[in-house]
Design an enzyme around this catalytic site. Structure first.
Site, PDB file in Angstrom:
ATOM      1  N   LYS A 191      -6.137 -79.904 -33.380  1.00 21.67           N
ATOM      2  CA  LYS A 191      -4.760 -80.322 -33.637  1.00 21.67           C
ATOM      3  C   LYS A 191      -3.986 -80.043 -32.354  1.00 21.67           C
ATOM      4  CE  LYS A 191      -1.533 -81.817 -36.461  1.00 21.67           C
ATOM      5  NZ  LYS A 191      -1.509 -83.181 -37.018  1.00 21.67           N
ATOM      6  N   ASP A 209     -15.779 -78.852 -47.313  1.00 19.81           N
ATOM      7  CA  ASP A 209     -15.621 -79.092 -48.759  1.00 19.81           C
ATOM      8  C   ASP A 209     -15.376 -80.582 -48.984  1.00 19.81           C
ATOM      9  OD1 ASP A 209     -15.832 -76.372 -49.464  1.00 19.81           O
ATOM     10  OD2 ASP A 209     -14.196 -76.522 -50.931  1.00 19.81           O
ATOM     11  N   ASP A 269      -6.225 -84.138 -38.967  1.00 21.84           N
ATOM     12  CA  ASP A 269      -5.734 -84.956 -40.083  1.00 21.84           C
ATOM     13  C   ASP A 269      -6.427 -86.326 -40.073  1.00 21.84           C
ATOM     14  OD1 ASP A 269      -4.366 -85.373 -37.681  1.00 21.84           O
ATOM     15  OD2 ASP A 269      -2.396 -85.610 -38.601  1.00 21.84           O
TER      16      ASP A 269
HETATM   17 MG    MG Z   1     -15.114 -72.976 -47.939  1.00 17.54          MG
END
Ligand code: MG
Ligand code: IPM
Length: 359
Positions: A190, A250, A222
């Site tokens: 970022k 995730d 992002d």
């Molecule tokens: Mg994690």
């Protein structure tokens, strides 16, 4: 070969999934003539209950003396719902990462042909996706000091810190990874906002000439979060700082169809740790329903990374793949729950496959 493994099952579903992964390890060891010696040790909420410390010194000593650590999961709702708890299970995981010097967390993502329809994403987008996220694991906001709260309790702060040494070593590992794969590296940061990201980007650019064959691209986190879902096949090796890597992996698990399928290896200075990327899933604890595949696939990484035993790793992957094709899966991977197998039944299936198939 003698295999000397520390087993830290931890909390929630940890003991159930690790039990199956250990059975598979044993079966593979037997098949290839290795001698498995495993030592159990406490970590997480169970360690807090027993000793007051989520990563006791005795556990650390066992890890240091072992060739590899097989890790389950940590975390307990008792602590999640108590922001004032002074000692938390997660501190055990972080202490282990820091004390073992595990600065690189390697999270490979592949799609399994038989699970393509389990992902909410369109098959043509995800079919054949095959990339690895290298997450920096011992720096950034997870460890930066100061961290805390003002005296009046109304202000709190975390600090994101990276040193040149920390950034260089993880980038070096990532460039080398890219060289062994398809020679494409995406540095996720970022840099338009954060000073630490600008240091990462500067150092990556300085290192680029050392790896002329690697095509490097820089991507804001992002944007990476969006592209990962939209065009997962465009990635080969992604490297990023601790917190971004936690979140992006995730997210990436959605591509594989279930969090229950993603293994990881954490490597660095001392003993390496192999663990599923998912957490302790407390709702399922003790029910024998959790998917053991991520942990079993972590054992494949263990054979490969800790011992350079590629055939053993390949057999484990083949066995997991075969169980998926046969529909021998836990409830996270079935539409019809009545057809789901239990955690231990999936373990039985995979162990049986390992025992009967040709090496
Ligand atoms: Mg994690
Ligand atoms: C992970 C987990 C951990 C992390 C938690 C349990 C502290 O989410 O390994 O991805 O944030 O690193």
């Amino acid at each position: 070969m003698k295999l000397n493994i520390a087993v830290l099952a931890g909390d929630g579903i940890g003991p159930e999934i690790v039990a199956q992964a250990l059975r598979v390890t044993q079966a593979v060891a037997k098949k290839f003539g290795h001698e498995l010696h495993s030592t159990e040790a406490l970590v997480g909420a169970v360690a807090i209950d027993a000793t007051g410390n989520p990563y006791p010194e005795a556990t650390h000593e066992i890890c240091m003396k072992s060739d590899a650590v097989l890790f389950g999961a940590i975390g307990h709702p008792r602590f999640d719902n108590d922001p004032s708890a002074k000692v938390r299970p997660e501190q055990g995981l972080l202490a282990m990462r820091k004390k073992l010097g595990l600065y690189a967390n390697i999270r490979p993502l592949i799609t399994f042909p038989s699970l393509l329809d389990k992902s909410p994403l369109k098959t043509d987008r995800i079919e054949g996706a095959d990339f690895v996220v290298i997450r920096e694991l011992t720096g950034g906001m997870y460890f930066g000091e100061p961290q805390g709260r003002s005296e009046d309790g109304n202000t709190s702060y975390d600090t994101c810190i990276y040193t040149r040494m920390e950034v260089e070593r993880i980038l070096k590992l990532s460039f080398e990874f890219a060289m062994k794969r398809n020679k494409r590296l995406t540095v996720v940061d970022k840099a338009n906002v954060l000073a630490t990201s600008r240091l990462w980007r500067q150092i990556a650019k300085e290192m680029e000439p050392q790896y002329p064959e690697v095509a490097v691209e820089y991507m804001f986190v992002d944007n990476a979060a969006m592209q990962l879902i939209q065009w997962p096949k465009r990635f080969d090796v992604m490297v990023t700082e601790n917190m971004f890597g936690d979140i992006l992996t995730d997210e990436a698990s959605v591509i594989a169809g279930s969090m229950g399928m993603l293994p990881s290896a954490s490597i660095g200075i001392h003993t390496s740790v192999f663990e599923p990327i998912h957490g302790s899933y407390p709702q399922a604890a003790g029910k024998n329903i959790a998917n053991p595949c991520a942990t079993i696939l972590s054992v494949a990484m263990l054979f490969e990374y800790a011992y350079s035993l590629g055939k053993e790793a390949a057999l484990i992957r083949k066995a997991v793949e075969a169980s998926l094709v046969a529909g021998a899966v836990t409830e996270d991977l079935t539409d019809d729950k009545s057809k789901a197998l239990s955690t231990s039944a999936v373990g039985d299936w995979i162990v049986d496959y390992v025992n009967r198939v040709e090496r």
